[in-house]
Design a protein around this motif. Sequence first.
Motif, PDB file in Angstrom:
ATOM      1  N   ASN A 165      61.784  11.789  45.882  1.00 56.18           N
ATOM      2  CA  ASN A 165      60.480  12.348  46.127  1.00 56.18           C
ATOM      3  C   ASN A 165      59.636  11.732  44.950  1.00 56.18           C
ATOM      4  O   ASN A 165      58.678  12.437  44.753  1.00 56.18           O
ATOM      5  N   SER A 166      60.069  10.768  44.236  1.00 53.97           N
ATOM      6  CA  SER A 166      59.338  10.490  43.095  1.00 53.97           C
ATOM      7  C   SER A 166      57.817   9.761  43.411  1.00 53.97           C
ATOM      8  O   SER A 166      57.051   9.850  42.643  1.00 53.97           O
ATOM      9  N   ASN A 167      57.721   8.978  44.526  1.00 54.14           N
ATOM     10  CA  ASN A 167      56.407   8.478  44.853  1.00 54.14           C
ATOM     11  C   ASN A 167      55.706   9.222  45.760  1.00 54.14           C
ATOM     12  O   ASN A 167      54.750   8.654  46.714  1.00 54.14           O
ATOM     13  N   GLY A 168      55.550  10.427  45.823  1.00 52.32           N
ATOM     14  CA  GLY A 168      54.863  11.362  46.650  1.00 52.32           C
ATOM     15  C   GLY A 168      55.515  11.606  48.265  1.00 52.32           C
ATOM     16  O   GLY A 168      54.984  11.956  49.185  1.00 52.32           O
ATOM     17  N   GLN A 172      64.762   7.918  51.552  1.00 52.13           N
ATOM     18  CA  GLN A 172      66.406   7.776  51.315  1.00 52.13           C
ATOM     19  C   GLN A 172      66.632   6.292  50.488  1.00 52.13           C
ATOM     20  O   GLN A 172      66.121   5.348  50.687  1.00 52.13           O
ATOM     21  N   VAL A 173      67.132   6.544  49.070  1.00 52.90           N
ATOM     22  CA  VAL A 173      67.473   5.435  48.539  1.00 52.90           C
ATOM     23  C   VAL A 173      68.739   5.211  48.035  1.00 52.90           C
ATOM     24  O   VAL A 173      69.623   6.109  48.293  1.00 52.90           O
ATOM     25  N   SER A 200      76.860  11.094  50.703  1.00 47.93           N
ATOM     26  CA  SER A 200      76.682  10.171  51.902  1.00 47.93           C
ATOM     27  C   SER A 200      76.857   8.631  51.207  1.00 47.93           C
ATOM     28  O   SER A 200      76.003   8.254  50.530  1.00 47.93           O
ATOM     29  N   LEU A 201      78.105   8.451  51.388  1.00 46.73           N
ATOM     30  CA  LEU A 201      78.352   6.812  50.962  1.00 46.73           C
ATOM     31  C   LEU A 201      77.979   5.635  51.798  1.00 46.73           C
ATOM     32  O   LEU A 201      77.944   5.715  53.043  1.00 46.73           O
ATOM     33  N   ARG A 210      70.374  -2.940  45.643  1.00 47.20           N
ATOM     34  CA  ARG A 210      70.168  -2.701  44.383  1.00 47.20           C
ATOM     35  C   ARG A 210      69.927  -1.243  43.998  1.00 47.20           C
ATOM     36  O   ARG A 210      69.458  -0.510  45.008  1.00 47.20           O
ATOM     37  N   ASP A 211      70.033  -0.820  42.708  1.00 50.91           N
ATOM     38  CA  ASP A 211      69.954   0.553  42.640  1.00 50.91           C
ATOM     39  C   ASP A 211      68.704   1.092  42.697  1.00 50.91           C
ATOM     40  O   ASP A 211      67.605   0.572  42.030  1.00 50.91           O
ATOM     41  N   GLY A 212      68.236   2.105  43.426  1.00 51.76           N
ATOM     42  CA  GLY A 212      67.126   2.634  43.888  1.00 51.76           C
ATOM     43  C   GLY A 212      66.214   2.070  44.960  1.00 51.76           C
ATOM     44  O   GLY A 212      65.013   2.541  45.063  1.00 51.76           O
ATOM     45  N   VAL A 213      66.708   1.316  45.641  1.00 55.85           N
ATOM     46  CA  VAL A 213      66.066   0.562  46.720  1.00 55.85           C
ATOM     47  C   VAL A 213      66.151   1.511  47.711  1.00 55.85           C
ATOM     48  O   VAL A 213      67.143   2.177  48.415  1.00 55.85           O
ATOM     49  N   PRO A 214      64.942   1.394  48.423  1.00 58.39           N
ATOM     50  CA  PRO A 214      64.918   2.444  49.944  1.00 58.39           C
ATOM     51  C   PRO A 214      65.775   1.954  51.034  1.00 58.39           C
ATOM     52  O   PRO A 214      65.938   0.577  50.871  1.00 58.39           O
TER      53      PRO A 214
END
Length: 219
Positions: A165-168, A172-173, A200-201, A210-214
């Motif tokens: 929820n960091s971008n308002g 899912q990332v 959820s795997l 990559r880490d954090g990619v939607p």
Amino acid sequence: MGQAEAGVRQAQSQVASAEVNVGFKQVTAPIAGVIGEIFVKPGDLVSSAQTITNIIQNDALELRMLVPSNRLGQLRPGLTVELIDPNSRDRISTGQVSFISPSVDQAAQAVLVKAVFPNSNGKLRNGQSVEGRIIWDRGTGLLIPTTAVLQMSGKSFAYVAETDNSNGKTQQVARMRPVKLGDIQQQSYQVLNGLKPGESLIVSGILRLRDGVPIQPET
């Protein structure tokens, strides 16, 4: 009349003698099974100590294996033993420890263990090469597909889907997690640390992540 009775008794005696002779010439199998190789041919003279053929029972088979002596404290009759196909690594059959030798092989420092396996489906054959795996203990745990594991620099990682929820906005990332893995079981790894039940795997396309990619769940 007496002469006729004597003749009958003599004939009966001859029949009994013939039956005895036939009995000596007839070989009766001690067990039921399938005849394997025959080591003689018609007309051969055989003796009582000579092997004529072998009879194989494949409905139940016995596995012989050597277990290191440092496992003696864990060995006990009834332990589950799995037969593993050495090529596909699939489980072929499941049996139980039926015999534990009372002595240790001094050269190998191992103890002979036998396990019996049912084989009513006929998948196994006498003399077949297989691998045996003793199940020492059972417990609950996590298994993840081998395709969900990423290996980098000698370490193991997995991606899980998390809500961000960091971008308002809620999306899912993918989050990369270091994981500690145990033994491989068929096509899955045992997870010792790094993942929790219910998470959820991500199991496909991990090489492109990559880490954090939607991410977008597949439909």
